[in-house]
Design a protein around this motif. Structure first.
Motif, mmCIF file in Angstrom:
data_model
loop_
_atom_site.group_PDB
_atom_site.id
_atom_site.type_symbol
_atom_site.label_atom_id
_atom_site.label_comp_id
_atom_site.label_asym_id
_atom_site.label_seq_id
_atom_site.Cartn_x
_atom_site.Cartn_y
_atom_site.Cartn_z
ATOM 1 N N LYS A 267 0.765 -1.199 -0.359
ATOM 2 C CA LYS A 267 0.189 -0.189 0.079
ATOM 3 C C LYS A 267 0.760 1.386 -0.370
ATOM 4 N N ASP A 268 0.703 2.169 -0.903
ATOM 5 C CA ASP A 268 1.127 3.367 -0.766
ATOM 6 C C ASP A 268 0.489 4.585 -0.228
ATOM 7 N N ALA A 269 1.533 5.173 1.316
ATOM 8 C CA ALA A 269 1.250 5.920 2.088
ATOM 9 C C ALA A 269 1.762 6.891 1.960
ATOM 10 N N SER A 270 2.230 7.777 0.401
ATOM 11 C CA SER A 270 3.077 9.092 0.420
ATOM 12 C C SER A 270 1.174 9.396 0.789
ATOM 13 N N GLU A 271 0.303 9.735 0.569
ATOM 14 C CA GLU A 271 -0.105 10.538 0.732
ATOM 15 C C GLU A 271 -0.372 10.956 2.193
ATOM 16 N N GLU A 272 -0.557 9.929 3.079
ATOM 17 C CA GLU A 272 -0.360 10.002 4.308
ATOM 18 C C GLU A 272 0.553 11.333 5.194
ATOM 19 N N PHE A 273 1.957 10.445 4.225
ATOM 20 C CA PHE A 273 3.085 11.000 5.261
ATOM 21 C C PHE A 273 3.553 12.287 4.681
ATOM 22 N N ASN A 274 2.602 12.921 3.477
ATOM 23 C CA ASN A 274 2.820 14.369 3.059
ATOM 24 C C ASN A 274 2.046 15.067 3.551
ATOM 25 N N MET A 275 0.975 14.615 4.140
ATOM 26 C CA MET A 275 -0.335 15.365 4.540
ATOM 27 C C MET A 275 0.429 15.486 5.811
ATOM 28 N N ILE A 276 1.336 14.519 7.200
ATOM 29 C CA ILE A 276 1.849 15.285 8.014
ATOM 30 C C ILE A 276 3.292 15.908 8.114
ATOM 31 N N HIS A 277 4.237 15.089 7.095
ATOM 32 C CA HIS A 277 5.696 15.888 7.247
ATOM 33 C C HIS A 277 5.402 17.036 6.385
ATOM 34 N N PRO A 278 6.351 17.758 6.824
ATOM 35 C CA PRO A 278 6.855 19.038 6.075
ATOM 36 C C PRO A 278 7.104 18.627 4.430
ATOM 37 N N PRO A 279 7.813 18.919 2.590
ATOM 38 C CA PRO A 279 8.102 18.615 1.767
ATOM 39 C C PRO A 279 9.491 18.514 2.426
ATOM 40 N N ASP A 280 10.301 18.980 3.380
ATOM 41 C CA ASP A 280 12.115 18.930 3.024
ATOM 42 C C ASP A 280 12.293 18.156 3.939
ATOM 43 N N VAL A 281 11.325 17.283 5.279
ATOM 44 C CA VAL A 281 11.769 16.251 5.877
ATOM 45 C C VAL A 281 12.323 14.693 5.534
ATOM 46 N N GLY B 138 10.844 5.485 -3.916
ATOM 47 C CA GLY B 138 9.826 4.825 -5.446
ATOM 48 C C GLY B 138 9.382 3.081 -4.794
ATOM 49 N N LYS B 139 8.326 3.022 -5.994
ATOM 50 C CA LYS B 139 7.895 1.139 -6.210
ATOM 51 C C LYS B 139 8.717 0.397 -5.215
ATOM 52 N N VAL B 140 8.555 -0.619 -4.083
ATOM 53 C CA VAL B 140 8.882 -2.066 -3.692
ATOM 54 C C VAL B 140 9.290 -2.367 -5.404
ATOM 55 N N GLY B 141 10.533 -3.460 -5.362
ATOM 56 C CA GLY B 141 10.646 -4.488 -6.331
ATOM 57 C C GLY B 141 10.201 -3.615 -7.879
ATOM 58 N N THR B 142 10.985 -2.393 -7.905
ATOM 59 C CA THR B 142 10.813 -2.399 -9.360
ATOM 60 C C THR B 142 11.903 -1.480 -10.045
ATOM 61 N N GLY B 143 12.753 -1.726 -8.893
ATOM 62 C CA GLY B 143 14.397 -1.401 -10.133
ATOM 63 C C GLY B 143 15.266 -2.361 -9.369
ATOM 64 N N ALA B 144 16.480 -1.800 -10.160
ATOM 65 C CA ALA B 144 17.570 -3.109 -9.761
ATOM 66 C C ALA B 144 17.911 -2.964 -8.557
ATOM 67 N N PRO B 145 18.936 -3.885 -7.515
ATOM 68 C CA PRO B 145 18.619 -3.827 -6.222
ATOM 69 C C PRO B 145 20.340 -2.522 -5.515
ATOM 70 N N ALA B 146 19.920 -2.195 -5.106
ATOM 71 C CA ALA B 146 20.781 -1.260 -4.651
ATOM 72 C C ALA B 146 22.532 -1.485 -4.261
ATOM 73 N N PRO B 147 22.893 -0.364 -4.323
ATOM 74 C CA PRO B 147 24.614 -1.139 -4.359
ATOM 75 C C PRO B 147 24.394 -1.196 -3.444
ATOM 76 N N ALA B 148 25.298 -1.376 -2.203
ATOM 77 C CA ALA B 148 26.471 -2.055 -1.866
ATOM 78 C C ALA B 148 26.667 -0.461 -1.235
ATOM 79 N N ALA B 149 25.801 -0.156 0.302
ATOM 80 C CA ALA B 149 26.714 0.313 2.092
ATOM 81 C C ALA B 149 28.648 0.566 1.758
ATOM 82 N N ALA B 150 28.888 1.876 1.450
ATOM 83 C CA ALA B 150 29.665 2.051 1.472
ATOM 84 C C ALA B 150 30.999 2.072 2.723
ATOM 85 N N ALA B 151 31.897 1.669 3.518
ATOM 86 C CA ALA B 151 32.676 0.621 3.980
ATOM 87 C C ALA B 151 33.169 2.641 5.555
ATOM 88 N N ALA B 152 32.736 3.357 4.167
ATOM 89 C CA ALA B 152 32.979 5.171 5.275
ATOM 90 C C ALA B 152 31.879 5.528 5.483
#
Length: 97
Positions: free
Chosen positions: A1-15, A26-40
């Motif tokens: 379920k997309d909670a963007s509408e509820e989130f945007n109603m509560i939080h300011p746009p720059d949060v 973005g949507k879950v499962g629509t893109g390539a896997p995220a790159p591994a986090a950097a060591a530092a």
């Protein structure tokens, strides 16, 4: 379920850019896997890592604890145990006030 509408109603746009600049939006499962986090830095870095700071020497503390635990106190026997118990109760009562 997309909670963007509820989130945007509560939080300011720059949060999100302010508090989670590395967040992937973005949507879950629509893109390539995220790159591994950097060591530092990044989300996978330890929060309290001091980066090569001195370690604390606990040998003196351990020695003091050993000396403290070997004896039975200044008042020996069951009378001493009773006195220390009463002092412990009084200390706890005073700390809770």
């Amino acid at each position: 379920k997309d909670a963007s509408e509820e989130f945007n109603m509560i939080h300011p746009p720059d949060v999100i850019p302010k508090y989670a600049p590395d967040a992937i939006i973005g949507k879950v499962g629509t893109g390539a896997p995220a790159p591994a986090a950097a060591a530092a830095g990044g989300a996978a870095a330890p929060l309290l890592d001091k980066g090569g700071s001195k370690t604390r020497d606990w040998s003196r503390s351990d020695k003091n604890r050993k000396v403290r635990m070997e004896g039975e106190g200044k008042i020996p026997g069951w009378i001493g145990a009773l006195c220390y118990m009463v002092l412990g109760f009084m200390k706890e009562i005073l700390f809770t006030i």
